[in-house]
Scaffold this motif. Structure first.
Motif, PDB file in Angstrom:
ATOM      1  N   TYR A 167       0.835  -1.191   0.000  1.00 53.65           N
ATOM      2  CA  TYR A 167       0.000   0.000   0.000  1.00 53.65           C
ATOM      3  C   TYR A 167       0.873   1.246   0.000  1.00 53.65           C
ATOM      4  O   TYR A 167       1.855   1.323   0.751  1.00 53.65           O
ATOM      5  CB  TYR A 167      -0.875   0.043   1.246  1.00 53.65           C
ATOM      6  N   CYS A 168       0.506   2.216  -0.813  1.00 56.62           N
ATOM      7  CA  CYS A 168       1.163   3.513  -0.703  1.00 56.62           C
ATOM      8  C   CYS A 168       0.293   4.426   0.151  1.00 56.62           C
ATOM      9  O   CYS A 168      -0.922   4.221   0.259  1.00 56.62           O
ATOM     10  CB  CYS A 168       1.428   4.120  -2.072  1.00 56.62           C
ATOM     11  N   ALA A 169       0.936   5.402   0.744  1.00 52.26           N
ATOM     12  CA  ALA A 169       0.226   6.279   1.666  1.00 52.26           C
ATOM     13  C   ALA A 169       0.855   7.663   1.668  1.00 52.26           C
ATOM     14  O   ALA A 169       2.059   7.812   1.473  1.00 52.26           O
ATOM     15  CB  ALA A 169       0.248   5.693   3.075  1.00 52.26           C
ATOM     16  N   ALA A 170       0.009   8.661   1.915  1.00 58.32           N
ATOM     17  CA  ALA A 170       0.459  10.047   2.012  1.00 58.32           C
ATOM     18  C   ALA A 170       0.433  10.469   3.480  1.00 58.32           C
ATOM     19  O   ALA A 170      -0.591  10.298   4.161  1.00 58.32           O
ATOM     20  CB  ALA A 170      -0.448  10.954   1.191  1.00 58.32           C
ATOM     21  N   GLY A 171       1.548  10.998   3.938  1.00 58.56           N
ATOM     22  CA  GLY A 171       1.668  11.358   5.339  1.00 58.56           C
ATOM     23  C   GLY A 171       1.124  12.730   5.670  1.00 58.56           C
ATOM     24  O   GLY A 171       0.800  13.534   4.798  1.00 58.56           O
ATOM     25  N   TYR A 172       1.028  13.006   6.974  1.00 63.45           N
ATOM     26  CA  TYR A 172       0.611  14.317   7.448  1.00 63.45           C
ATOM     27  C   TYR A 172       1.765  15.325   7.367  1.00 63.45           C
ATOM     28  O   TYR A 172       1.551  16.510   7.157  1.00 63.45           O
ATOM     29  CB  TYR A 172       0.168  14.227   8.908  1.00 63.45           C
ATOM     30  N   ASN A 173       2.987  14.823   7.558  1.00 66.74           N
ATOM     31  CA  ASN A 173       4.160  15.691   7.652  1.00 66.74           C
ATOM     32  C   ASN A 173       4.883  15.803   6.311  1.00 66.74           C
ATOM     33  O   ASN A 173       4.613  15.043   5.388  1.00 66.74           O
ATOM     34  CB  ASN A 173       5.140  15.120   8.681  1.00 66.74           C
ATOM     35  N   SER A 174       5.828  16.740   6.274  1.00 70.55           N
ATOM     36  CA  SER A 174       6.674  16.882   5.090  1.00 70.55           C
ATOM     37  C   SER A 174       7.960  16.077   5.211  1.00 70.55           C
ATOM     38  O   SER A 174       8.548  15.683   4.195  1.00 70.55           O
ATOM     39  CB  SER A 174       7.010  18.359   4.855  1.00 70.55           C
ATOM     40  N   ASP A 175       8.386  15.828   6.446  1.00 69.00           N
ATOM     41  CA  ASP A 175       9.550  14.984   6.690  1.00 69.00           C
ATOM     42  C   ASP A 175       9.566  14.570   8.158  1.00 69.00           C
ATOM     43  O   ASP A 175       8.702  14.982   8.936  1.00 69.00           O
ATOM     44  CB  ASP A 175      10.863  15.668   6.296  1.00 69.00           C
ATOM     45  N   TYR A 176      10.561  13.762   8.520  1.00 68.23           N
ATOM     46  CA  TYR A 176      10.709  13.310   9.897  1.00 68.23           C
ATOM     47  C   TYR A 176      12.146  13.538  10.351  1.00 68.23           C
ATOM     48  O   TYR A 176      13.037  13.766   9.534  1.00 68.23           O
ATOM     49  CB  TYR A 176      10.392  11.819  10.011  1.00 68.23           C
ATOM     50  N   GLU A 177      12.343  13.394  11.641  1.00 72.12           N
ATOM     51  CA  GLU A 177      13.691  13.452  12.190  1.00 72.12           C
ATOM     52  C   GLU A 177      14.500  12.251  11.693  1.00 72.12           C
ATOM     53  O   GLU A 177      13.938  11.169  11.468  1.00 72.12           O
ATOM     54  CB  GLU A 177      13.644  13.434  13.709  1.00 72.12           C
ATOM     55  N   PRO A 178      15.811  12.405  11.521  1.00 69.60           N
ATOM     56  CA  PRO A 178      16.644  11.266  11.113  1.00 69.60           C
ATOM     57  C   PRO A 178      16.483  10.096  12.074  1.00 69.60           C
ATOM     58  O   PRO A 178      16.458  10.279  13.285  1.00 69.60           O
ATOM     59  CB  PRO A 178      18.067  11.837  11.167  1.00 69.60           C
ATOM     60  N   GLY A 179      16.349   8.908  11.507  1.00 72.14           N
ATOM     61  CA  GLY A 179      16.221   7.721  12.331  1.00 72.14           C
ATOM     62  C   GLY A 179      14.810   7.408  12.782  1.00 72.14           C
ATOM     63  O   GLY A 179      14.567   6.368  13.398  1.00 72.14           O
ATOM     64  N   TYR A 180      13.883   8.270  12.472  1.00 69.98           N
ATOM     65  CA  TYR A 180      12.491   8.038  12.874  1.00 69.98           C
ATOM     66  C   TYR A 180      11.907   6.880  12.069  1.00 69.98           C
ATOM     67  O   TYR A 180      12.171   6.761  10.877  1.00 69.98           O
ATOM     68  CB  TYR A 180      11.658   9.293  12.662  1.00 69.98           C
ATOM     69  N   ARG A 181      11.122   6.047  12.731  1.00 70.04           N
ATOM     70  CA  ARG A 181      10.444   4.959  12.034  1.00 70.04           C
ATOM     71  C   ARG A 181       8.980   5.321  11.882  1.00 70.04           C
ATOM     72  O   ARG A 181       8.241   5.308  12.866  1.00 70.04           O
ATOM     73  CB  ARG A 181      10.579   3.650  12.806  1.00 70.04           C
ATOM     74  N   PRO A 182       8.533   5.623  10.665  1.00 66.19           N
ATOM     75  CA  PRO A 182       7.138   6.016  10.463  1.00 66.19           C
ATOM     76  C   PRO A 182       6.162   4.937  10.915  1.00 66.19           C
ATOM     77  O   PRO A 182       6.424   3.740  10.784  1.00 66.19           O
ATOM     78  CB  PRO A 182       7.054   6.237   8.951  1.00 66.19           C
ATOM     79  N   GLN A 183       5.022   5.399  11.421  1.00 66.87           N
ATOM     80  CA  GLN A 183       3.975   4.520  11.913  1.00 66.87           C
ATOM     81  C   GLN A 183       2.723   4.672  11.057  1.00 66.87           C
ATOM     82  O   GLN A 183       2.556   5.644  10.335  1.00 66.87           O
ATOM     83  CB  GLN A 183       3.648   4.866  13.366  1.00 66.87           C
ATOM     84  N   LEU A 184       1.829   3.703  11.180  1.00 69.07           N
ATOM     85  CA  LEU A 184       0.563   3.757  10.450  1.00 69.07           C
ATOM     86  C   LEU A 184      -0.158   5.078  10.688  1.00 69.07           C
ATOM     87  O   LEU A 184      -0.699   5.686   9.758  1.00 69.07           O
ATOM     88  CB  LEU A 184      -0.338   2.600  10.882  1.00 69.07           C
ATOM     89  N   GLY A 185      -0.173   5.525  11.920  1.00 70.58           N
ATOM     90  CA  GLY A 185      -0.904   6.734  12.272  1.00 70.58           C
ATOM     91  C   GLY A 185      -0.311   8.016  11.733  1.00 70.58           C
ATOM     92  O   GLY A 185      -0.927   9.079  11.840  1.00 70.58           O
ATOM     93  N   ASP A 186       0.880   7.929  11.139  1.00 66.61           N
ATOM     94  CA  ASP A 186       1.519   9.108  10.545  1.00 66.61           C
ATOM     95  C   ASP A 186       0.987   9.406   9.150  1.00 66.61           C
ATOM     96  O   ASP A 186       1.378  10.402   8.544  1.00 66.61           O
ATOM     97  CB  ASP A 186       3.030   8.895  10.454  1.00 66.61           C
ATOM     98  N   PHE A 187       0.117   8.525   8.623  1.00 68.78           N
ATOM     99  CA  PHE A 187      -0.332   8.651   7.243  1.00 68.78           C
ATOM    100  C   PHE A 187      -1.831   8.861   7.171  1.00 68.78           C
ATOM    101  O   PHE A 187      -2.608   8.187   7.833  1.00 68.78           O
ATOM    102  CB  PHE A 187       0.089   7.411   6.443  1.00 68.78           C
ATOM    103  N   ALA A 188      -2.216   9.818   6.332  1.00 66.40           N
ATOM    104  CA  ALA A 188      -3.612  10.255   6.285  1.00 66.40           C
ATOM    105  C   ALA A 188      -4.419   9.599   5.192  1.00 66.40           C
ATOM    106  O   ALA A 188      -5.626   9.426   5.330  1.00 66.40           O
ATOM    107  CB  ALA A 188      -3.645  11.772   6.094  1.00 66.40           C
ATOM    108  N   SER A 189      -3.757   9.269   4.091  1.00 65.10           N
ATOM    109  CA  SER A 189      -4.485   8.766   2.920  1.00 65.10           C
ATOM    110  C   SER A 189      -3.792   7.520   2.407  1.00 65.10           C
ATOM    111  O   SER A 189      -2.556   7.444   2.402  1.00 65.10           O
ATOM    112  CB  SER A 189      -4.526   9.831   1.818  1.00 65.10           C
TER     113      SER A 189
END
Length: 127
Positions: free
Chosen positions: A94-116
């Motif tokens: 699945y592809c997904a579009a996040g709420y943010n424009s970027d994250y801190e280095p080393g951050y592991r994105p989570q399901l809840g970080d994505f809106a669409s």
């Protein structure tokens, strides 16, 4: 925002596939884009993400060194190049579009970080 994923299919172990996800909506260029996958009977898990510019990328340990995420903001498309595929890579991607424009280095994105979310594309790796 509407997302359309494509490029899945059946491939042998060690093979390659490239997934594409085209996004309709003006906010594509300002958002993190990501890929997740879900195997039968398992939870959806993070695979890879790219910051709004594509300069910063994030990968799960299981795909690091084998998968590459990239994006073409002019085409509103994000790609996932998958190489050295293994049977355990078999899943719906699945592809997904996040709420943010970027994250801190080393951050592991989570399901809840994505809106669409897109509709998913099946990847099957045969042994």
């Amino acid at each position: 925002v509407q997302l359309q994923a494509s490029g899945g299919g059946l491939v042998q172990t060690g093979g390659s596939l490239r997934l594409s996800c085209t996004v309709a909506g003006r906010t594509f260029t300002s958002r993190v884009m990501g890929w997740f996958r879900q195997a039968p009977g398992k939870e959806r898990e993070f695979v890879a993400a790219a910051s709004w510019s594509g300069r910063d990328t994030y990968y799960s340990e299981s795909v690091k060194g084998r998968f590459t995420i990239s994006r073409d903001n002019a085409k509103s498309t994000v790609y996932l190049q998958m190489s050295s595929l293994k049977p355990e890579d078999t899943a719906v991607y699945y592809c997904a579009a996040g709420y943010n424009s970027d994250y801190e280095p080393g951050y592991r994105p989570q399901l809840g970080d994505f809106a669409s979310w897109g509709q998913g594309t099946q990847v099957t790796v045969s042994s």
